[in-house]
Enzyme design. Structure first.
Site, PDB file in Angstrom:
ATOM      1  N   HIS A 142      -6.949  13.564   3.527  1.00  0.00           N
ATOM      2  CA  HIS A 142      -7.929  13.981   1.723  1.00  0.00           C
ATOM      3  C   HIS A 142      -8.013  15.123   1.907  1.00  0.00           C
ATOM      4  O   HIS A 142      -9.594  14.881   1.172  1.00  0.00           O
ATOM      5  CB  HIS A 142      -9.043  12.740   2.625  1.00  0.00           C
ATOM      6  CG  HIS A 142      -8.719  11.476   2.791  1.00  0.00           C
ATOM      7  ND1 HIS A 142      -8.796  10.705   1.923  1.00  0.00           N
ATOM      8  CD2 HIS A 142      -7.656   9.993   3.721  1.00  0.00           C
ATOM      9  CE1 HIS A 142      -8.455   9.557   1.543  1.00  0.00           C
ATOM     10  NE2 HIS A 142      -8.089   9.241   2.990  1.00  0.00           N
ATOM     11  N   ASP A 145       1.247   2.282   3.501  1.00  0.00           N
ATOM     12  CA  ASP A 145       0.458   3.483   3.215  1.00  0.00           C
ATOM     13  C   ASP A 145       0.926   4.808   3.479  1.00  0.00           C
ATOM     14  O   ASP A 145       0.474   6.285   3.836  1.00  0.00           O
ATOM     15  CB  ASP A 145      -0.640   4.161   4.329  1.00  0.00           C
ATOM     16  CG  ASP A 145      -2.420   4.660   3.335  1.00  0.00           C
ATOM     17  OD1 ASP A 145      -2.189   5.234   2.247  1.00  0.00           O
ATOM     18  OD2 ASP A 145      -3.643   4.472   4.678  1.00  0.00           O
ATOM     19  N   HIS A 180       0.687  -1.269   0.101  1.00  0.00           N
ATOM     20  CA  HIS A 180      -0.113   0.047  -0.115  1.00  0.00           C
ATOM     21  C   HIS A 180       1.090   1.456  -0.074  1.00  0.00           C
ATOM     22  O   HIS A 180       1.766   1.657   1.218  1.00  0.00           O
ATOM     23  CB  HIS A 180      -1.118   0.025   1.067  1.00  0.00           C
ATOM     24  CG  HIS A 180      -1.644   0.803   0.831  1.00  0.00           C
ATOM     25  ND1 HIS A 180      -3.240   0.765   2.004  1.00  0.00           N
ATOM     26  CD2 HIS A 180      -2.360   2.770   0.603  1.00  0.00           C
ATOM     27  CE1 HIS A 180      -3.928   2.214   1.368  1.00  0.00           C
ATOM     28  NE2 HIS A 180      -3.259   2.697   1.019  1.00  0.00           N
ATOM     29  N   LYS A 204      -7.169   0.028  -8.190  1.00  0.00           N
ATOM     30  CA  LYS A 204      -7.626   0.274  -7.264  1.00  0.00           C
ATOM     31  C   LYS A 204      -8.313   0.793  -7.154  1.00  0.00           C
ATOM     32  O   LYS A 204      -9.097   1.746  -7.264  1.00  0.00           O
ATOM     33  CB  LYS A 204      -6.604   1.381  -5.732  1.00  0.00           C
ATOM     34  CG  LYS A 204      -6.858   2.107  -4.264  1.00  0.00           C
ATOM     35  CD  LYS A 204      -6.940   1.125  -3.779  1.00  0.00           C
ATOM     36  CE  LYS A 204      -6.983   2.015  -2.733  1.00  0.00           C
ATOM     37  NZ  LYS A 204      -6.084   3.058  -1.913  1.00  0.00           N
ATOM     38  N   HIS A 214      -6.492  -1.509   4.999  1.00  0.00           N
ATOM     39  CA  HIS A 214      -7.087  -1.077   6.534  1.00  0.00           C
ATOM     40  C   HIS A 214      -8.382  -1.249   6.266  1.00  0.00           C
ATOM     41  O   HIS A 214      -8.868  -0.136   6.803  1.00  0.00           O
ATOM     42  CB  HIS A 214      -7.123   0.974   6.356  1.00  0.00           C
ATOM     43  CG  HIS A 214      -7.330   2.052   5.361  1.00  0.00           C
ATOM     44  ND1 HIS A 214      -8.212   2.164   4.613  1.00  0.00           N
ATOM     45  CD2 HIS A 214      -6.373   2.588   4.193  1.00  0.00           C
ATOM     46  CE1 HIS A 214      -8.765   2.455   3.313  1.00  0.00           C
ATOM     47  NE2 HIS A 214      -7.008   2.944   3.132  1.00  0.00           N
ATOM     48  N   HIS A 255       1.807   5.252  -1.402  1.00  0.00           N
ATOM     49  CA  HIS A 255       0.823   6.045  -2.634  1.00  0.00           C
ATOM     50  C   HIS A 255       2.685   6.752  -3.070  1.00  0.00           C
ATOM     51  O   HIS A 255       3.822   7.392  -2.395  1.00  0.00           O
ATOM     52  CB  HIS A 255       0.395   7.419  -1.529  1.00  0.00           C
ATOM     53  CG  HIS A 255      -0.713   6.951  -1.329  1.00  0.00           C
ATOM     54  ND1 HIS A 255      -1.422   7.308  -1.155  1.00  0.00           N
ATOM     55  CD2 HIS A 255      -1.291   6.008  -0.173  1.00  0.00           C
ATOM     56  CE1 HIS A 255      -2.854   6.871  -0.765  1.00  0.00           C
ATOM     57  NE2 HIS A 255      -2.378   6.324  -0.201  1.00  0.00           N
ATOM     58  N   HIS A 301     -10.384   0.627  -1.421  1.00  0.00           N
ATOM     59  CA  HIS A 301     -11.199   1.390  -0.070  1.00  0.00           C
ATOM     60  C   HIS A 301     -12.507   2.142  -0.564  1.00  0.00           C
ATOM     61  O   HIS A 301     -12.833   2.439  -1.313  1.00  0.00           O
ATOM     62  CB  HIS A 301      -9.919   3.107  -0.506  1.00  0.00           C
ATOM     63  CG  HIS A 301      -9.795   4.064   0.903  1.00  0.00           C
ATOM     64  ND1 HIS A 301      -9.353   4.859   1.143  1.00  0.00           N
ATOM     65  CD2 HIS A 301     -11.273   4.416   1.553  1.00  0.00           C
ATOM     66  CE1 HIS A 301      -9.313   5.347   2.270  1.00  0.00           C
ATOM     67  NE2 HIS A 301     -10.743   5.476   2.301  1.00  0.00           N
TER      68      HIS A 301
END
EC number: 3.5.1.5
Length: 569
Positions: A321, A361, A136, A218, A273, A138, A247
């Site tokens: 976010h 993450d 995971h 994803k 998660h 980014h 997600h």
């Protein structure tokens, strides 16, 4: 008369053997050597006055006659398959043999031939593991890759194209960006893979990303994880044999967890998660860890549950976010995801083997260099709070250790279709290996190998007369440079992209390998030591979690091992 040596003296010379116990870092986890593949009295060891010398432990064999390129001597192997001592022979960048090294002309029982071309790595008193896999990622900045490598991670899978706002929040890479990122991967000593965006209601956009080299797709709520997108994504994935990671919809706008499960329709999916703090149906996404087709994973900020976990998550979430603290709805969104009850339950679900994978993450509510640390901190916390696992058979923590190491080695490799290449200390697999001093296990590796060559290690002053004077810090080694960099690691892509000529079209130096067997051939049952599927219930008012009727709760940790004792600066 055979020479007798005390157990302590033997361990000091050749490392621990059967019956000896080793403490992992400063945790309360103790492993016990189950089997020793070396031969007492015939051990090989490198150094002045030692065994690996011409005519003694070193034979006259050439590489063509069977001599290995590298031998790791007398290492304690910690793997999902067991905890044992052996010599390990590496050849052509792969694990060639695990057993007894030496000279077959002078020693009995040799299964690993040491010759004049053989390099030696001293594994005495050290622990050898497979390199970690972080599924995971980014790809927010390239500097993550070196950070991960120095922590013992040798494979990273994720999405993104740098600090674009889509990448800051999600791991969904578009087709053009996938090809550009694969071009950049030649610069990095790391096995790498990309996820495409799975959020589309028609097949063509997803197919174009798979043909561009996406190894997986994803689904992320920030792009709209609707039932239609879920169904379409899984349908395309089944056709092309790529994994789908999900997600889910925190706000329950397009449906509840039951609607997501219905849209999945029993197909294999990797749920990121799964506790929910990182995102997903509030408050009960954690229920899917009881589904036989769902492979549940954690990201490391909630690992383990501590007195600081809740406080740090709110700020992390607002940044990741693209939320504003001045907008009440944004604050409500953030607060709906952070629940101490489900985070506490997550600790226990890992300990009983109901959660299968731990990842980072990276920079998007996760720390890329702490996958191993957070895994072992969770294991330690659970031993202190829950005691020995019922599966243990001796006065040790071997089963618990095997369960937890599987969470960041073999299980993500199986889930993402790369276990034929990486994920375990196993003959035939890539020699992506990590050597640890037991006192620093899981915290600071002693050596990281990629494809049989040393890629990273702590190193002292290059101008010193020996390698150990300060400043001692992690530095890239020769596998991080030149043509060896691209020969010692690979990029994982879809088989369809290879069939479509991706390698020729991009002209990259790194070898492109296909992922495989990630659809109907695997499920939760494929997760080694982590395949439990309890019936999970979440109280919608109190958020209490029950597994098969039993309340799952634990206290937050106030002190952790593998923390400030190891990081003074």
């Amino acid at each position: 008369m055979p020479y007798k040596i005390s157990r302590a003296a033997y361990a000091g010379m050749f490392g621990p053997t059967v019956g000896d116990k080793v403490r992992l870092a400063d945790t309360e986890l103790f492993i016990e050597i189950e089997k020793d593949h070396t031969t007492y009295g015939e051990e090989v060891k490198f150094g002045g006055g030692k065994v690996i010398r011409d005519g003694m432990g070193q034979s006259q064999a050439t590489r063509a006659e069977g001599a290995v390129d590298t031998v790791i001597t007398n290492a304690v192997i910690v793997d999902h398959s067991g905890i044992y001592k052996a010599d390990v022979g590496l050849k052509n960048g792969r694990i060639h043999a695990i057993g007894k090294a030496g000279n077959p002309d002078t020693q009995p029982g040799v299964t690993i031939i040491v010759g004049p071309s053989t390099e030696a790595i001293a594994g005495e008193g050290k622990i050898l593991t497979a390199g970690g896999m972080d599924a995971h990622i980014h790809y927010i900045c390239p500097q993550q890759i070196e950070e991960a490598l120095m922590s013992g991670v040798t494979c990273m899978l994720g999405g993104g194209s740098g600090p674009a706002h889509g990448t800051l929040a999600t791991t969904c890479t578009g087709a053009w960006h996938i090809e550009r990122m694969i071009e950049s991967f030649d610069a990095f000593p790391m096995n790498l893979a990309l996820a495409g965006k799975g959020n589309a209601s028609l097949p063509a956009p997803l197919e174009e990303m798979i043909l561009a080299g996406a190894s997986s797709l994803k689904l992320h709520e920030d792009w709209g994880t609707t039932p239609a997108a879920i169904d379409n994504c899984l349908t395309v994935a089944d056709e092309y044999d790529v994994q789908v990671m999900i997600h889910t919809d925190t706000l329950n706008e397009s449906g509840f967890v039951e609607d997501t499960v219905a849209a999945i329709r029993g197909r294999t999916i990797h749920a990121f998660h799964t506790e929910g703090a990182g995102g997903g149906h509030a408050p009960d996404i954690i229920k899917v860890c009881g589904n036989p087709n769902v492979i549940p994973s954690s990201t490391n900020p909630t690992r383990p549950y501590t007195v600081n976990t809740l406080a740090e998550h709110l700020d992390m979430l607002m940044v990741c976010h693209h939320l504003s603290p001045s907008i009440p709805e944004d604050i409500a969104f953030a607060e709906s995801r952070i629940r101490k009850e489900t985070i506490a339950a997550e600790d226990i679900l890992h300990d009983i083997g109901a959660f299968s994978i731990i990842s980072s993450d990276s920079q998007a509510m996760g720390r890329v260099g702490e996958v191993a640390i957070r895994t072992w901190q969770t294991a330690d916390k659970m031993k202190r709070q829950r005691g020995r696992l019922k599966e243990e058979t001796g006065e040790n923590d071997n089963f618990r250790v095997r369960r937890y190491i599987a969470k960041y080695t073999i299980n993500p490799a199986i889930a993402q279709g790369v276990s034929h290449e990486i994920g375990s200390v196993e003959v035939g697999k890539r020699a992506d290996l990590v050597l640890w001093n037991p006192a620093f296990f899981g915290v600071k590796p002693e050596m990281v190998l990629l494809g049989g060559s040393i890629a990273a290690a702590p190193m002292g002053d290059p101008n010193a007369s020996i390698p150990t004077p300060q400043p001692m810090h992690y530095r890239p080694m020769f596998a991080a440079y030149g043509k060896l960099r691209t020969n010692s690691s690979v990029t994982f892509v879809s088989q369809a992209s290879l069939d479509g000529g991706l390698a020729q079209r991009l002209g990259v130096a790194k070898k492109l390998l296909a992922v495989k067997n990630v659809r109907g051939g695997i499920s939760k049952a494929s997760m080694i030591h982590n395949s439990l599927t309890p019936h999970i219930e979440v109280d919608p008012e109190t958020y209490e979690v029950r597994a098969d009727g039993e309340l799952l709760t634990c206290e937050p940790a106030t002190v952790l091992p593998m923390a400030q004792r190891y990081f003074l600066f």
